[in-house]
Design an enzyme around this catalytic site. Structure first.
Site, PDB file in Angstrom:
ATOM      1  N   ASP A 107       0.771  -1.218   0.079  1.00 42.66           N
ATOM      2  CA  ASP A 107       0.135   0.092  -0.095  1.00 42.66           C
ATOM      3  C   ASP A 107       0.921   1.219  -0.259  1.00 42.66           C
ATOM      4  OD1 ASP A 107       0.969  -0.800   2.706  1.00 42.66           O
ATOM      5  OD2 ASP A 107      -0.598   0.632   3.403  1.00 42.66           O
ATOM      6  N   GLU A 174       0.074  -1.134   5.871  1.00 44.76           N
ATOM      7  CA  GLU A 174       1.274  -0.662   6.565  1.00 44.76           C
ATOM      8  C   GLU A 174       1.148   0.764   6.865  1.00 44.76           C
ATOM      9  OE1 GLU A 174       5.139   0.831   8.030  1.00 44.76           O
ATOM     10  OE2 GLU A 174       3.842   1.566   6.071  1.00 44.76           O
TER      11      GLU A 174
HETATM   12  C1  LIG Z   1       9.147   3.794   7.476  1.00 42.90           C
HETATM   13  C2  LIG Z   1       8.045   3.444   6.682  1.00 42.90           C
HETATM   14  N1  LIG Z   1       8.299   3.514   5.535  1.00 42.90           N
HETATM   15  C3  LIG Z   1       6.721   4.298   6.971  1.00 42.90           C
HETATM   16  O1  LIG Z   1       6.774   4.989   6.073  1.00 42.90           O
HETATM   17  N2  LIG Z   1       5.907   3.937   7.871  1.00 42.90           N
HETATM   18  C4  LIG Z   1       4.828   4.795   8.217  1.00 42.90           C
HETATM   19  C5  LIG Z   1       3.933   3.945   9.078  1.00 42.90           C
HETATM   20  C6  LIG Z   1       2.776   4.612   9.323  1.00 42.90           C
HETATM   21  C7  LIG Z   1       2.462   4.573  10.958  1.00 42.90           C
HETATM   22  N3  LIG Z   1       1.057   5.321  11.044  1.00 42.90           N
HETATM   23  C8  LIG Z   1       0.935   5.622   9.902  1.00 42.90           C
HETATM   24  N4  LIG Z   1       1.613   5.160   9.040  1.00 42.90           N
HETATM   25  C9  LIG Z   1       5.111   5.921   8.869  1.00 42.90           C
HETATM   26  O2  LIG Z   1       6.211   5.984   9.568  1.00 42.90           O
HETATM   27  O3  LIG Z   1       4.589   7.060   8.955  1.00 42.90           O
HETATM   28 ZN   LIG Z   2       6.970   2.108   4.220  1.00 45.31          ZN
HETATM   29 ZN   LIG Z   3       5.203   5.078   4.294  1.00 40.54          ZN
END
Ligand SMILES: C[C@H](N)C(=O)N[C@@H](Cc1c[nH]cn1)C(=O)O
Ligand SMILES: [Zn+2]
Ligand SMILES: [Zn+2]
Length: 481
Positions: A107, A174
């Site tokens: 996603d 994710e």
């Molecule tokens: C580090 C990873 N690629 C990422 O972007 N994770 C998101 C996960 C997340 C947590 N809440 C909503 N999305 C982030 O760090 O924002």
């Molecule tokens: Zn990510």
């Molecule tokens: Zn991300």
């Protein structure tokens, strides 16, 4: 541990040769707008899962399963909305080999051309002069996910055996808190994942733009919303302004007392939970390659709150932060609409660090927001709730997986990687570690200025192609360790 010189050159050469094909595979993936937070786009998230399933099938994976996670839990507008499936697959099943589980997400964050993208975010643009691939998901996380598939294709073309058994686990939520995945991992720990020796995740970024890194820590993320309900419908501000209590006014008042302009969190009690900084940890920051200038280049501004490298790194890695993300329901278009919105929903999140207790944090947030609301004496109703959370993770990078990844990185990039922590979050990391009882390695592909979650997200072609080599090299070194 010392290694024999492994004959990886043919693999690297093959990956170079397959570059055009790898670009096309990524282009097809980017074209699917698999935005998990947009309920209307959920069918496209499922399309992306099917795309991966087809790719895995063509590449010779076996035992491919699409794991159904059921209905998305509230808060959600459509109470029957199905979660996208988890895509599982295996490549190789040789008891004499180690088994590596590779996790990634298919996603992406939302993206609209009108947000300021120079090109259509879902039509990957290859800037051939700069050799950069632009598009939503190029670096986060379709580039790395497709990278793993490319490694398999290169092995198939060479008629090389993979040095390890590979298990893939790709999720489609994710960016929306990995809903449903924790339960699936717990369930499959002794089944589908029973032989896994280690977990590798390629879903973060180098710190800067020139030095590769291996990552051993992440911040967590607790995401909240404040819902303020007032009048029965949006109202004319000329007719009702000054005589009804306005939800937006209440919301802004509350949201303005969560964090100040220096980044200080104004919710009492959070600081008391932060692990103290030791001299040993403080010294670690001295050796990391980074600068205020690199931060400014990545943010496209001179808006840094800190004037030195160490403070920037500490605030990205080991202190919490609170960000205000937006307000749903408020007028946001062009022009000058004179409306009083009847209902507004403010969104904010807190990046968490050791030793913040997630449940305690929620309670502190709720108490603070409810206290602020009580002080307003407003006839409107205000409700604060958690949308999703994911814990922080910090591990010890002195193990075979990190050693293998360091060796592969040095082979490909001719430089030893820095060992870093990441300010972002990958909610499921700690679950893999706990449920499978294995180490987790974060092996990023993209650079710190890739603009993940931002407009004009990109992946330098050199990072894509050398990233594939690094992933492949890691499997070889880990397989022999
Ligand atoms: C580090 C990873 N690629 C990422 O972007 N994770 C998101 C996960 C997340 C947590 N809440 C909503 N999305 C982030 O760090 O924002
Ligand atoms: Zn990510
Ligand atoms: Zn991300």
């Amino acid at each position: 541990m010392s290694y024999d010189k492994l004959p990886l050159e043919p693999l690297f050469k093959k990956i170079d040769e397959l570059k055009p094909k790898f670009i096309e595979r990524l282009r097809k993936a980017i074209a699917i707008p698999s935005v998990s937070s947009d309920e209307t786009l959920r069918p496209r998230v499922v399309d992306m899962a099917n795309f991966l399933k087809n790719e895995l099938t063509t590449l010779g994976f076996h035992d491919i399963q699409m794991k159904d996670l059921g209905i998305q839990p509230p808060p959600v507008a459509d109470p029957n909305l199905k979660l996208p499936p988890i895509v599982l697959g295996r490549f190789g099943n040789d008891a004499s080999k180690k088994t590596v589980l590779v996790y990634g997400h298919y996603d992406v964050q939302p993206a609209l051309k009108e947000d300021g993208w120079a090109t259509d975010p879902f039509d990957m643009y290859h800037d051939e002069a700069k050799d950069i691939l632009f598009g939503r998901g190029t670096t986060d996380d379709k580039g790395p996910v497709i990278g793993w598939l490319n490694v398999i294709e290169a092995h198939n073309e060479l008629k090389w055996e993979l040095p390890v058994n590979l298990v893939v686990c790709f999720e489609g939520m994710e960016e929306s808190g990995s809903l449903g995945l924790e339960g699936l991992i717990a369930k499959e720990a002794k089944q589908y994942f029973s032989k896994v020796d280690t977990v590798c995740i390629s879903d973060n970024y180098w710190l800067g733009t020139s030095k590769p890194v291996l990552t051993y820590g992440l911040r967590g993320c607790n995401y909240y919303q404040i819902i303020v309900n007032g009048p029965g419908a949006d109202l004319h501000s000329g007719i009702f302004g000054g005589i009804v209590a306005e939800p937006m006014t209440d919301l802004i008042k509350v949201m303005s007392q969560l964090v100040d302009s220096t980044g200080k969190i104004l919710i009492p009690g959070i600081d008391d939970m932060i692990a103290p900084l030791t001299d040993k940890e403080d010294a670690l920051y001295d050796d990391i390659d980074f600068s205020v200038e690199e931060l400014n280049a990545a943010s496209g501004s001179k808006t840094s709150l800190h004037d030195n490298k160490k403070d920037i790194l500490k605030h990205r890695w080991r202190y919490p932060s609170l960000s205000l993300h937006g307000i749903e329901g408020g007028f946001s278009g062009a022009g000058a609409k004179t409306v009083i919105p009847a209902k507004v929903i403010g969104k904010f999140s807190i990046r968490t660090v050791p030793d913040i207790d997630s449940a305690k944090l929620d309670q502190l947030v709720f108490d603070h927001v409810n206290k602020l609301n009580a002080q307003l004496n407003s006839p409107n109703t205000l409700k604060v709730e958690l949308i999703h959370d994911g814990n922080y993770w910090v591990s010890n990078p002195f193990n075979e997986a990190f050693t293998a990844a360091a060796k592969a990185t040095e082979d490909v990039w001719n430089i030893k990687p820095d060992f870093t922590r990441e300010g972002g979050s990958i909610p499921i990391t700690i679950t893999f570690e706990k449920e499978l009882g294995t180490d987790v390695l974060l092996l990023p592909m993209g650079r710190g200025d890739d603009g993940a979650h931002s407009i004009n997200e990109k992946l330098n072609l050199s990072n894509y192609i050398n990233g594939c080599k690094t992933l492949g090299g890691y499997l070889h070194y880990y397989g022999k360790s």
